[in-house]
Design a protein around this motif. Structure first.
Motif, mmCIF file in Angstrom:
data_model
loop_
_atom_site.group_PDB
_atom_site.id
_atom_site.type_symbol
_atom_site.label_atom_id
_atom_site.label_comp_id
_atom_site.label_asym_id
_atom_site.label_seq_id
_atom_site.Cartn_x
_atom_site.Cartn_y
_atom_site.Cartn_z
ATOM 1 N N VAL A 133 0.804 -1.228 0.000
ATOM 2 C CA VAL A 133 0.000 0.000 0.000
ATOM 3 C C VAL A 133 0.838 1.280 0.000
ATOM 4 O O VAL A 133 0.274 2.378 -0.052
ATOM 5 N N ALA A 137 -0.268 5.331 -0.533
ATOM 6 C CA ALA A 137 0.023 6.393 0.433
ATOM 7 C C ALA A 137 0.733 7.564 -0.230
ATOM 8 O O ALA A 137 0.420 8.740 0.022
ATOM 9 N N SER A 188 -5.067 8.121 5.493
ATOM 10 C CA SER A 188 -4.786 7.367 6.720
ATOM 11 C C SER A 188 -5.735 6.185 6.915
ATOM 12 O O SER A 188 -5.597 5.435 7.881
ATOM 13 N N GLU A 189 -6.684 6.027 5.996
ATOM 14 C CA GLU A 189 -7.651 4.934 6.121
ATOM 15 C C GLU A 189 -7.142 3.698 5.392
ATOM 16 O O GLU A 189 -6.954 3.709 4.169
ATOM 17 N N ARG A 190 -6.933 2.647 6.153
ATOM 18 C CA ARG A 190 -6.335 1.433 5.595
ATOM 19 C C ARG A 190 -7.151 0.844 4.444
ATOM 20 O O ARG A 190 -6.596 0.400 3.440
ATOM 21 N N LEU A 193 -6.449 2.803 1.289
ATOM 22 C CA LEU A 193 -5.123 2.493 0.752
ATOM 23 C C LEU A 193 -5.138 1.155 0.017
ATOM 24 O O LEU A 193 -4.533 1.007 -1.043
ATOM 25 N N ARG A 194 -5.837 0.189 0.596
ATOM 26 C CA ARG A 194 -5.910 -1.128 -0.040
ATOM 27 C C ARG A 194 -6.671 -1.056 -1.364
ATOM 28 O O ARG A 194 -6.270 -1.659 -2.364
#
Length: 257
Positions: A133, A137, A188-190, A193-194
């Motif tokens: 990821v 970012a 900042s949200e996983r 990002l995925r």
């Protein structure tokens, strides 16, 4: 200076002669301004072929091992990578990923092209693996577009472990730039990002026509090695009864004499 000497005088003409690269979609690389070029990674040759074919200079985040090799070969390799502007990234330790992201954003902040392999390493078998990821970012924090890229044919010419490439033709494809501005402020949200990373990998897949594996490359390689070992162990157990452990003909058994 050495970057352009290498590209236009030393390495570039040689690569064109040996690999006769077919370039598709070069118009998708912006003429100026920052952008990320995200590609698959099949061969050591990828480091040189794609940059040599671009009109603009591109900086890659290179693994630190290229800069720390022992002996004369190690020093020459390190000198080469530094001279062409590549940035060493230490992939060990808990902060390795964040350090790489900060280095990449530093390149983009200067309005330059940044090259990255989202898989994080070369494919050991020619398949495309799950992306890290970090590329998402960098794209979201910097606000730049991502140009997907596919190297086709380099695995066959120089697979991992082969020092010198075979002579043959390769294709380099660039796809339409991907705009992720809809995710502004969500870096900042996983889950975001995925999703962004998967979209990038899907675009690369469409260009490369590789088989996709939804695992990280090191995990898949470890599983393949485990299967190979299990296969070898199984073959060893299937040896004819009474033959296992017997000395070879013409050689004394261990401890004889």
């Amino acid at each position: 200076m050495f970057y352009y000497v290498c590209k236009y005088v030393l390495l570039g003409p040689l690569l064109r002669l040996l690999f006769r690269p077919r370039i598709e979609g070069l118009e998708h690389i912006p003429a100026d301004g920052a952008a990320i070029v995200a590609g698959n990674h099949l061969s050591f040759s990828d480091h040189f072929l794609m940059p040599a074919m671009l009109r603009r200079r591109i900086t890659f985040l290179a693994k630190a091992e290229y800069f720390t090799g022992p002996g004369i070969k190690g020093r020459l390799t390190a000198a080469f990578f530094r001279s062409v502007g590549q940035i060493p990234v230490d992939r060990s330790g808990r902060g390795a990923g964040q350090a790489a992201i900060e280095e990449g954003i530093g390149v983009l902040s200067k309005g330059e092209l940044l090259g990255i392999y989202p898989e994080g390493t070369r494919s050991h078998d020619g398949r495309l693996y799950k992306g890290r990821v970090g590329v998402a970012a960098m794209a979201l924090r910097s606000g730049v577009k991502v140009v997907p890229c596919a190297m086709v044919g380099t695995f066959e010419l120089q697979p991992p472990g082969r020092r010198l490439p075979r002579i043959g033709r390769v294709t380099i494809r660039f796809g339409e730039a991907l705009d992720f501005s809809r995710f502004e402020g969500m870096e900042s949200e996983r889950a975001v990002l995925r999703a962004v990373t998967d979209e990038i990998m899907y675009a690369i897949l469409g260009l490369s026509d590789q088989e996709y594996v939804d695992l990280y490359a090191p995990e898949a390689k470890a599983l393949d090695q485990q299967k190979d070992q299990q296969h070898k162990d199984a073959k060893g157990k299937q040896s004819p009864e009474g033959k296992q452990g017997e000395p070879e003909v013409g050689r004394p058994a261990e401890g004889a004499g």
